[in-house]
Write an enzyme that holds these catalytic residues in place. Structure first.
Site, PDB file in Angstrom:
ATOM      1  N   LYS A   1       7.094   0.552   8.829  1.00  0.00           N
ATOM      2  CA  LYS A   1       5.982   0.679   7.888  1.00  0.00           C
ATOM      3  C   LYS A   1       4.717   1.052   8.657  1.00  0.00           C
ATOM      4  CE  LYS A   1       5.226  -2.310   4.814  1.00  0.00           C
ATOM      5  NZ  LYS A   1       4.796  -1.157   4.027  1.00  0.00           N
ATOM      6  N   GLY A   2       3.690   1.444   7.902  1.00  0.00           N
ATOM      7  CA  GLY A   2       2.413   1.754   8.534  1.00  0.00           C
ATOM      8  C   GLY A   2       2.016   3.208   8.443  1.00  0.00           C
ATOM      9  N   GLY A   3       2.826   4.004   7.716  1.00  0.00           N
ATOM     10  CA  GLY A   3       2.442   5.399   7.512  1.00  0.00           C
ATOM     11  C   GLY A   3       1.069   5.515   6.877  1.00  0.00           C
TER      12      GLY A   3
ATOM     13  N   THR B   1       0.844  -1.201   0.000  1.00  0.00           N
ATOM     14  CA  THR B   1       0.000   0.000   0.000  1.00  0.00           C
ATOM     15  C   THR B   1       0.877   1.249   0.000  1.00  0.00           C
ATOM     16  OG1 THR B   1      -1.718  -1.138   1.252  1.00  0.00           O
ATOM     17  CG2 THR B   1      -1.754   1.260   1.344  1.00  0.00           C
ATOM     18  N   GLY B   2       0.399   2.304  -0.664  1.00  0.00           N
ATOM     19  CA  GLY B   2       1.102   3.589  -0.594  1.00  0.00           C
ATOM     20  C   GLY B   2       1.353   4.166  -1.973  1.00  0.00           C
TER      21      GLY B   2
ATOM     22  N   THR C   1       4.216   4.689  -3.502  1.00  0.00           N
ATOM     23  CA  THR C   1       5.214   3.973  -4.305  1.00  0.00           C
ATOM     24  C   THR C   1       4.587   2.724  -4.916  1.00  0.00           C
ATOM     25  OG1 THR C   1       6.782   4.712  -2.611  1.00  0.00           O
ATOM     26  CG2 THR C   1       7.627   3.217  -4.298  1.00  0.00           C
TER      27      THR C   1
ATOM     28  N   ALA D   1       7.962   1.461   2.142  1.00  0.00           N
ATOM     29  CA  ALA D   1       8.321   1.570   3.563  1.00  0.00           C
ATOM     30  C   ALA D   1       8.485   3.040   3.918  1.00  0.00           C
ATOM     31  CB  ALA D   1       9.618   0.814   3.847  1.00  0.00           C
TER      32      ALA D   1
ATOM     33  N   GLU E   1      -0.258  -5.784   5.650  1.00  0.00           N
ATOM     34  CA  GLU E   1       1.060  -5.819   4.990  1.00  0.00           C
ATOM     35  C   GLU E   1       1.952  -6.868   5.649  1.00  0.00           C
ATOM     36  OE1 GLU E   1       1.205  -1.145   3.562  1.00  0.00           O
ATOM     37  OE2 GLU E   1       2.160  -1.700   5.434  1.00  0.00           O
TER      38      GLU E   1
ATOM     39  N   ASP F   1       6.197  -4.028  -1.641  1.00  0.00           N
ATOM     40  CA  ASP F   1       5.610  -2.974  -0.802  1.00  0.00           C
ATOM     41  C   ASP F   1       6.633  -1.863  -0.562  1.00  0.00           C
ATOM     42  OD1 ASP F   1       3.850  -1.577   0.774  1.00  0.00           O
ATOM     43  OD2 ASP F   1       3.709  -3.075   2.363  1.00  0.00           O
TER      44      ASP F   1
END
Ligand code: 5RP
Length: 217
Positions: free
Chosen positions: A98-100, A32-33, A35, A87, A107, A85
């Site tokens: 991770k987890g922003g 996720t994110g 990137t 980071a 994840e 993923d």
């Protein structure tokens, strides 16, 4: 000036470079994110070569489906060959924060299920010591204060990400002020506190490959 030093450009290059790890016929684990969004766009261009994806968030699921990439339940796929993923921080041992984007629990599950975890970042995410980026922790809502006190006992400054509800219906606490010299031990210790669903430290299961832009770290 090197145009690749632009974070958005490096994210795009990393997302595109990760495609070379995708094998024909694969079900690909997708993080996720911003990137990963570039990776999903690149994955769309080879979607006829893969079976589909397992997604770590509603956000990524929506983007995958928009591209017509089938999304599978992890229970139906078994182990995955590859997880890709982003980071928030990455140390020299490929251990991550991770987890922003608040998707850390799913994840972490997919990273654990994958033989190879390819992490895609821009150069601003590289650190020698984890912890400048506040450490996200997903918590069961009724345990928020209890966990906050446990973090204070350990020298951290817990900040509730007020208003954010995870895809699992839980809350996020961001821990400021920790310089994490031993992330494996801290991850294990935090995992023991009742009410913590998961910790955004990916140290017990670090990345296998880190791409900074299109360069392997
Ligand atoms: C989401 C994450 C993301 O991978 C992390 O926040 C990096 O995001 P971005 O690629 O947008 O910089 O852990 O929970």
């Amino acid at each position: 000036m090197n145009s690749n030093a632009n974070p958005a450009n490096e994210k795009r290059l990393a997302g595109e470079a990760a495609i070379r790890y995708v094998e024909d016929g694969a079900v690909v684990g997708v993080g996720t994110g911003s990137t990963v969004a570039f990776f999903i766009d690149a994955l769309a261009s080879i979607k006829d070569r893969i079976q589909g994806a397992v997604s770590s968030s509603e956000q990524s699921t929506a983007q995958l489906k928009k591209h017509g990439i089938p999304v599978f339940d992890l229970n139906a796929t078994g182990p995955l060959a590859l997880y890709v993923d982003g980071a928030d921080e990455c140390d020299p041992h490929k251990r991550l924060i991770k987890g922003g984007g608040a998707a850390l629990t799913r994840e972490k599950i997919i990273a654990q299920a994958a033989q190879k975890f390819v992490c895609i970042i821009d150069s601003g995410k590289r650190v020698d010591l984890l912890g400048k980026f506040p450490l996200p922790i997903e918590v069961i809502p009724m345990a928020r204060s209890l966990i906050g006190r446990e973090i204070v006992k350990r020298g951290g400054n817990p900040v509730w990400r007020d208003g954010v509800v995870t895809d699992n219906g839980n809350w996020i606490i961001d821990v400021h002020g920790w310089q994490i010299a031993d992330p494996v031990t801290l991850e294990s210790e935090l995992n023991q506190i009742p009410g913590i669903v998961s910790v955004g430290l990916f140290a017990r299961r670090p990345a296998d490959v880190v791409l900074i832009g299109d360069k392997v770290m």
